[in-house]
Design a protein around this motif. Structure first.
Motif, PDB file in Angstrom:
ATOM      1  N   MET A  23     -12.694  13.254   0.815  1.00 57.66           N
ATOM      2  CA  MET A  23     -12.749  13.885   2.132  1.00 57.66           C
ATOM      3  C   MET A  23     -14.176  13.981   2.638  1.00 57.66           C
ATOM      4  N   LYS A  24     -14.342  13.643   3.916  1.00 62.03           N
ATOM      5  CA  LYS A  24     -15.588  13.904   4.626  1.00 62.03           C
ATOM      6  C   LYS A  24     -15.420  15.254   5.313  1.00 62.03           C
ATOM      7  N   HIS A  25     -16.249  16.201   4.915  1.00 62.89           N
ATOM      8  CA  HIS A  25     -16.120  17.589   5.380  1.00 62.89           C
ATOM      9  C   HIS A  25     -17.365  18.028   6.125  1.00 62.89           C
ATOM     10  N   SER A  26     -17.181  18.601   7.301  1.00 64.74           N
ATOM     11  CA  SER A  26     -18.286  19.180   8.063  1.00 64.74           C
ATOM     12  C   SER A  26     -18.388  20.659   7.722  1.00 64.74           C
ATOM     13  N   LEU A  27     -19.584  21.079   7.368  1.00 64.76           N
ATOM     14  CA  LEU A  27     -19.798  22.476   6.981  1.00 64.76           C
ATOM     15  C   LEU A  27     -19.798  23.432   8.163  1.00 64.76           C
ATOM     16  N   THR A  28     -19.846  22.905   9.387  1.00 63.94           N
ATOM     17  CA  THR A  28     -19.963  23.766  10.566  1.00 63.94           C
ATOM     18  C   THR A  28     -18.758  23.732  11.500  1.00 63.94           C
ATOM     19  N   CYS A  29     -17.796  22.899  11.217  1.00 68.41           N
ATOM     20  CA  CYS A  29     -16.649  22.716  12.124  1.00 68.41           C
ATOM     21  C   CYS A  29     -15.434  23.501  11.627  1.00 68.41           C
ATOM     22  N   PRO A  30     -14.864  24.372  12.470  1.00 68.86           N
ATOM     23  CA  PRO A  30     -13.685  25.133  12.039  1.00 68.86           C
ATOM     24  C   PRO A  30     -12.455  24.252  11.766  1.00 68.86           C
ATOM     25  N   ILE A  31     -12.312  23.144  12.485  1.00 72.62           N
ATOM     26  CA  ILE A  31     -11.193  22.235  12.222  1.00 72.62           C
ATOM     27  C   ILE A  31     -11.367  21.631  10.830  1.00 72.62           C
ATOM     28  N   ASN A  34     -10.433  24.140   8.161  1.00 66.50           N
ATOM     29  CA  ASN A  34      -8.985  24.219   7.978  1.00 66.50           C
ATOM     30  C   ASN A  34      -8.482  23.036   7.160  1.00 66.50           C
ATOM     31  N   ALA A  35      -8.936  21.839   7.505  1.00 66.92           N
ATOM     32  CA  ALA A  35      -8.512  20.636   6.779  1.00 66.92           C
ATOM     33  C   ALA A  35      -8.961  20.703   5.320  1.00 66.92           C
ATOM     34  N   PHE A  36     -10.169  21.208   5.084  1.00 69.06           N
ATOM     35  CA  PHE A  36     -10.687  21.331   3.728  1.00 69.06           C
ATOM     36  C   PHE A  36      -9.816  22.287   2.911  1.00 69.06           C
ATOM     37  N   ASN A  37      -9.373  23.381   3.527  1.00 68.81           N
ATOM     38  CA  ASN A  37      -8.470  24.315   2.838  1.00 68.81           C
ATOM     39  C   ASN A  37      -7.142  23.654   2.485  1.00 68.81           C
ATOM     40  N   GLU A  38      -6.613  22.850   3.393  1.00 71.06           N
ATOM     41  CA  GLU A  38      -5.361  22.122   3.135  1.00 71.06           C
ATOM     42  C   GLU A  38      -5.552  21.128   1.986  1.00 71.06           C
ATOM     43  N   TYR A  39      -6.663  20.410   2.013  1.00 69.54           N
ATOM     44  CA  TYR A  39      -7.010  19.430   0.982  1.00 69.54           C
ATOM     45  C   TYR A  39      -7.141  20.118  -0.379  1.00 69.54           C
ATOM     46  N   GLN A  40      -7.859  21.212  -0.392  1.00 74.41           N
ATOM     47  CA  GLN A  40      -8.075  21.960  -1.631  1.00 74.41           C
ATOM     48  C   GLN A  40      -6.758  22.510  -2.177  1.00 74.41           C
ATOM     49  N   SER A  41      -5.917  23.019  -1.317  1.00 73.30           N
ATOM     50  CA  SER A  41      -4.619  23.541  -1.728  1.00 73.30           C
ATOM     51  C   SER A  41      -3.764  22.435  -2.344  1.00 73.30           C
ATOM     52  N   HIS A  74     -16.117   6.565  11.576  1.00 73.91           N
ATOM     53  CA  HIS A  74     -16.392   7.889  11.013  1.00 73.91           C
ATOM     54  C   HIS A  74     -15.792   8.982  11.886  1.00 73.91           C
ATOM     55  N   GLU A  75     -15.117   9.912  11.240  1.00 71.72           N
ATOM     56  CA  GLU A  75     -14.657  11.129  11.888  1.00 71.72           C
ATOM     57  C   GLU A  75     -14.895  12.263  10.905  1.00 71.72           C
ATOM     58  N   SER A  76     -14.922  13.452  11.422  1.00 70.75           N
ATOM     59  CA  SER A  76     -15.110  14.607  10.552  1.00 70.75           C
ATOM     60  C   SER A  76     -14.304  15.766  11.128  1.00 70.75           C
ATOM     61  N   PRO A  77     -13.375  16.254  10.346  1.00 70.46           N
ATOM     62  CA  PRO A  77     -13.030  15.896   8.982  1.00 70.46           C
ATOM     63  C   PRO A  77     -12.248  14.581   8.919  1.00 70.46           C
ATOM     64  N   GLN A  78     -12.306  13.979   7.734  1.00 65.61           N
ATOM     65  CA  GLN A  78     -11.590  12.724   7.500  1.00 65.61           C
ATOM     66  C   GLN A  78     -11.232  12.665   6.015  1.00 65.61           C
ATOM     67  N   ALA A  79      -9.985  12.344   5.740  1.00 67.35           N
ATOM     68  CA  ALA A  79      -9.523  12.254   4.351  1.00 67.35           C
ATOM     69  C   ALA A  79      -9.021  10.850   4.064  1.00 67.35           C
ATOM     70  N   PHE A  80      -9.184  10.434   2.821  1.00 64.64           N
ATOM     71  CA  PHE A  80      -8.785   9.108   2.371  1.00 64.64           C
ATOM     72  C   PHE A  80      -8.036   9.208   1.052  1.00 64.64           C
ATOM     73  N   LEU A  81      -7.169   8.249   0.831  1.00 71.23           N
ATOM     74  CA  LEU A  81      -6.641   7.971  -0.500  1.00 71.23           C
ATOM     75  C   LEU A  81      -7.130   6.566  -0.837  1.00 71.23           C
ATOM     76  N   PHE A  82      -7.967   6.481  -1.870  1.00 67.06           N
ATOM     77  CA  PHE A  82      -8.474   5.185  -2.323  1.00 67.06           C
ATOM     78  C   PHE A  82      -7.606   4.683  -3.472  1.00 67.06           C
ATOM     79  N   ASN A  90      -5.747   6.942   5.417  1.00 70.90           N
ATOM     80  CA  ASN A  90      -6.767   7.872   5.906  1.00 70.90           C
ATOM     81  C   ASN A  90      -6.227   8.619   7.110  1.00 70.90           C
ATOM     82  N   ALA A  91      -6.765   9.797   7.318  1.00 70.16           N
ATOM     83  CA  ALA A  91      -6.365  10.642   8.442  1.00 70.16           C
ATOM     84  C   ALA A  91      -7.558  11.502   8.833  1.00 70.16           C
ATOM     85  N   SER A  92      -7.483  12.068  10.033  1.00 71.10           N
ATOM     86  CA  SER A  92      -8.577  12.930  10.476  1.00 71.10           C
ATOM     87  C   SER A  92      -8.034  14.168  11.180  1.00 71.10           C
TER      88      SER A  92
END
Length: 104
Positions: A23-31, A34-41, A74-82, A90-92
């Protein structure tokens, strides 16, 4: 979940892991938060899956490398399955949800 910060770390990962989430995660973006929390969960519930991320503000070179190498804007947030070193999915933004990740 492990933080990846350099191109070399990413390339080593892509060569050594046949399947992993990233995952590409932005430390300053609320979206992104949220995506990072979903990813982590998702990763917490699926211990068999390997999960990694980068913080865009701290790893711009790596973020750009991934976009250029795989031809995915590039998008942020952005998630990949390699899979076998290449993005199989990938999704954003709001499309990064635990429900979507569960389908993979």
């Amino acid at each position: 979940m492990k933080k990846i910060e350099t191109v070399q770390e990413f390339e080593n990962l892509a060569e050594s892991q046949p399947r992993f989430f990233f995952m590409k995660h932005s430390l300053t973006c609320p979206i992104s938060g949220n995506a990072f929390n979903e990813y982590q969960s998702f990763l917490n519930k699926h211990g068999e899956e390997e999960g990694y991320y980068l913080a865009v503000q701290e790893a711009k070179e790596l973020s750009n490398h991934i976009a250029e190498k795989f031809g995915i804007k590039h998008e942020s947030p952005q998630a990949f399955l390699f899979i076998d070193g290449k993005p199989g999915w990938n999704a954003s933004h709001w499309n990064i949800t635990e429900t979507e990740l569960d389908k993979l």
